[in-house]
Motif scaffolding. Structure first.
Motif, PDB file in Angstrom:
ATOM      1  N   ASP A  22       0.867  -1.172   0.000  1.00 48.09           N
ATOM      2  CA  ASP A  22       0.000   0.000   0.000  1.00 48.09           C
ATOM      3  C   ASP A  22       0.905   1.224   0.000  1.00 48.09           C
ATOM      4  O   ASP A  22       1.652   1.443   0.954  1.00 48.09           O
ATOM      5  CB  ASP A  22      -0.876  -0.035   1.268  1.00 48.09           C
ATOM      6  N   ARG A  40      -2.179   5.267  -2.194  1.00 43.81           N
ATOM      7  CA  ARG A  40      -3.153   5.721  -3.187  1.00 43.81           C
ATOM      8  C   ARG A  40      -4.533   5.507  -2.599  1.00 43.81           C
ATOM      9  O   ARG A  40      -4.753   4.531  -1.885  1.00 43.81           O
ATOM     10  CB  ARG A  40      -3.046   4.915  -4.492  1.00 43.81           C
ATOM     11  N   PHE A  71      -0.670   3.569 -11.803  1.00 45.42           N
ATOM     12  CA  PHE A  71      -1.322   3.055 -10.579  1.00 45.42           C
ATOM     13  C   PHE A  71      -2.538   2.175 -10.932  1.00 45.42           C
ATOM     14  O   PHE A  71      -3.026   2.190 -12.059  1.00 45.42           O
ATOM     15  CB  PHE A  71      -1.720   4.176  -9.606  1.00 45.42           C
ATOM     16  N   ASP A  79      -5.556   2.250 -10.446  1.00 45.20           N
ATOM     17  CA  ASP A  79      -6.779   2.879 -10.927  1.00 45.20           C
ATOM     18  C   ASP A  79      -6.488   3.885 -12.035  1.00 45.20           C
ATOM     19  O   ASP A  79      -7.365   4.650 -12.432  1.00 45.20           O
ATOM     20  CB  ASP A  79      -7.486   3.576  -9.753  1.00 45.20           C
ATOM     21  N   SER A  83      -4.825   6.523 -11.927  1.00 43.45           N
ATOM     22  CA  SER A  83      -5.106   7.871 -11.432  1.00 43.45           C
ATOM     23  C   SER A  83      -3.947   8.855 -11.596  1.00 43.45           C
ATOM     24  O   SER A  83      -4.117  10.040 -11.323  1.00 43.45           O
ATOM     25  CB  SER A  83      -5.523   7.816  -9.958  1.00 43.45           C
ATOM     26  N   ALA A  84      -2.779   8.396 -12.027  1.00 41.02           N
ATOM     27  CA  ALA A  84      -1.666   9.322 -12.286  1.00 41.02           C
ATOM     28  C   ALA A  84      -1.414   9.363 -13.791  1.00 41.02           C
ATOM     29  O   ALA A  84      -1.154   8.345 -14.416  1.00 41.02           O
ATOM     30  CB  ALA A  84      -0.407   8.885 -11.540  1.00 41.02           C
ATOM     31  N   VAL A  90       3.473  10.587 -10.625  1.00 42.87           N
ATOM     32  CA  VAL A  90       3.834   9.487  -9.717  1.00 42.87           C
ATOM     33  C   VAL A  90       4.923   9.963  -8.751  1.00 42.87           C
ATOM     34  O   VAL A  90       4.845   9.749  -7.539  1.00 42.87           O
ATOM     35  CB  VAL A  90       4.329   8.250 -10.504  1.00 42.87           C
ATOM     36  N   HIS A 122       3.541  12.075  -6.178  1.00 41.86           N
ATOM     37  CA  HIS A 122       2.859  11.265  -5.150  1.00 41.86           C
ATOM     38  C   HIS A 122       3.851  10.823  -4.068  1.00 41.86           C
ATOM     39  O   HIS A 122       3.602  10.977  -2.872  1.00 41.86           O
ATOM     40  CB  HIS A 122       2.194  10.037  -5.773  1.00 41.86           C
ATOM     41  N   VAL A 130       3.271  12.038  -0.277  1.00 39.87           N
ATOM     42  CA  VAL A 130       2.279  11.044   0.183  1.00 39.87           C
ATOM     43  C   VAL A 130       1.803  11.327   1.617  1.00 39.87           C
ATOM     44  O   VAL A 130       2.577  11.727   2.489  1.00 39.87           O
ATOM     45  CB  VAL A 130       2.857   9.612   0.057  1.00 39.87           C
TER      46      VAL A 130
END
Lengths: 366, 133
Positions: free
Chosen positions: A234, A237, A306, A308, A310-311, A317, A320, A324
């Motif tokens: 994990d 995200r 990612f 989903d 999403s980036a 990335v 992120h 984070v």
């Protein structure tokens, strides 16, 4: 592209950093045949799988094939944010190197990962009867199938025919290997202490690499020649989707354990030796919201990023990992993922390194 | 106390009183380096060495005394407070020999390998630090 002036003198790497860098090669890595698939590596199976992969007749509607989403012209993905269950379509390059398949690792072999979309009602929706009929109609396909598995069974309810087709699709996909990259040239030059060749690798990428194998702790998960340890993590995200939360690895294990098509089941060839991972894997609460550590090879051709999608860009990335939200991560020990708070220059360097993990063809298109 | 004879990589050790528990004639032989605690000793070698991040490996384990029982094999990363994603299994092969399967270190860094061994009605925990580059 990078100007000639960027090819500056090489950066100093400590013996430890050097060892880590070398562990990301050599490339290409050897493909170990999958003993759960008795036709893996078989030229007839590879050819049959190659044909079927792009054959729309494989789907009940005759409108879809694997290539509809895993487009061979787009590094075997679709460039879309997400296509199925709000998950991004992964590239199939180097897929033969993997241990778990899907972002949640719901399947433990390439053929089981191919069987799922082949049979799923929402995807190709192929039934044993549909495949049997296709083989009766197409002599070329039938000859290849029979050579590999014997006469296609008349019993249209028999799922073996679907599994066999999935095994040929897997044999084909196992041949998909991403090309060598500027990083690989650098890594091999470093192994040979070839300072002229070392200096050809842009110094921005070298500095980014130093972060990757050092402070950034990226190599903890993105390890080995394929830049993945093949496991799940994990990285903070969000895993909430329109339809609730994506349980990630937790749900994947649930599916794996109950699937008749896992390596411990009757459809797997090769016996117990090929099922070590499946036999020993455990499910833990922390698996909720974990996703597979993706390979970092060929990134330039596989946006968005990612699970989903999403980036949109590699820069996103890096951003992120720089910012984070640590409170989202439930690590109680020494933090592996934490906000790196990179300066703009450091972020550019890390991005330059990540881009150097792509071969010439995907670089051209960007 | 302990008479050890070096034979290439393998070391034959008669572990004093504990050799009595093993079959009386054979000395209890285990590979070195071995872990010793409370009268038991564990020697092990990885089958697919070197142990590599993200790759499963099996271990050949020898216990002294030979009738000791392996009751648990596990590994954790103490600094990161997590264990393996896999639960090792093991089987006795006889004469103190065991085979452990399903081990996998999924990150570089320090792992604490742990063997729980029961002998003479007691269970000892023997540990060893392994650091992967």
């Amino acid at each position: 592209m990078i100007a000639a002036s960027a090819f500056a003198q090489s950066i100093e790497f400590s013996p430890e950093e050097r060892a880590r860098i070398l562990s990301h090669g050599p490339w290409p890595a050897v493909h170990e045949l999958d003993s759960s698939n008795r036709v893996d590596g078989n030229p007839i199976a590879i050819e049959l799988g190659r044909k079927l992969f792009s054959d729309h007749r494989l789907s009940a509607s005759s409108k879809r094939s694997c290539a509809s989403c895993h487009d061979p012209k787009r590094a075997f993905q679709d460039g879309l944010r997400s296509t199925r269950h709000q998950r991004n379509t992964p590239t199939l390059l180097d897929v033969g190197q993997q241990r778990w398949f899907g972002w949640d690792g719901a399947t433990d072999s390439l053929w089981a990962a191919s069987l799922a979309p082949l049979a799923a009602k929402s995807e190709l929706a192929a039934t044993p009867a549909h495949i049997a009929a296709l083989l009766r109609r197409d002599r070329t396909l039938n000859v290849a199938y029979t050579a590999l598995f014997g006469e296609a069974t008349a019993d249209a309810a028999n799922e073996t025919i679907l599994v066999n087709i999935a095994k040929t699709l897997a044999a084909f996909q196992a041949t998909l290997v991403s090309p060598r990259t500027p990083f690989d040239e650098f890594r091999d030059a470093l192994a040979q202490n070839d300072s002229a060749a070392i200096a050809k690798y842009p110094s921005a990428a070298q500095r980014g690499l130093k972060t990757f194998v050092g402070e950034g702790k990226c190599f903890f998960c993105h390890s080995g020649p394929a830049f993945t340890n093949g496991e799940f993590a994990d990285v903070g995200r969000p895993f909430f989707t329109k339809s609730g939360a994506d349980p990630g690895r937790w749900g994947g294990l649930q599916q794996l354990f109950t699937s008749p098509y896992n390596r411990l089941g009757q459809y797997a060839d090769g016996g117990a030796q090929s099922a070590v991972a499946t036999k020993h894997v455990i499910q833990e609460p922390r698996n909720f919201g974990e996703f597979k550590v993706p390979s970092l090879r060929g990134l330039l051709g596989t946006a968005p990023y990612f699970h989903d999608g999403s980036a949109r860009r590699i820069e996103d990335v890096v951003q992120h990992y720089s910012t984070v939200d640590e409170s989202r991560l439930h690590a109680d020990g020494e933090k592996i993922v934490r906000a790196l708070r990179l300066t703009p220059a450091q972020a550019r360097d890390l991005t330059a390194f990540l881009k150097s993990l792509s071969g010439a063809s995907s670089r051209k298109s960007k | 106390m302990m008479a050890c004879v070096r034979r290439r990589v393998w070391l034959a050790c008669s572990l004093g009183a504990f050799a009595l528990n093993a079959s009386a004639s054979e000395p209890c032989a285990i590979p070195e380096p071995s872990l010793k605690k409370g009268g038991v000793a564990v020697g092990w070698v990885a089958e697919n060495s070197p142990i590599t991040v993200g790759r499963h490996f099996a271990m050949n384990v020898r216990l002294c005394p030979a009738d000791a029982k392996l009751v648990r094999v596990d590994a954790t990363m103490p600094e990161h407070r997590h264990g393996m994603n896999y639960k090792a299994s093991f089987a006795a092969l006889g004469e103190g020999r065991w085979r452990v399967e399903g081990m996998m270190f999924h990150m570089p860094g320090r792992w604490l390998l742990r063997f729980d061994v029961s002998a003479a009605g007691r269970t000892e925990t023997l540990t060893e630090s392994i650091t992967l580059p």
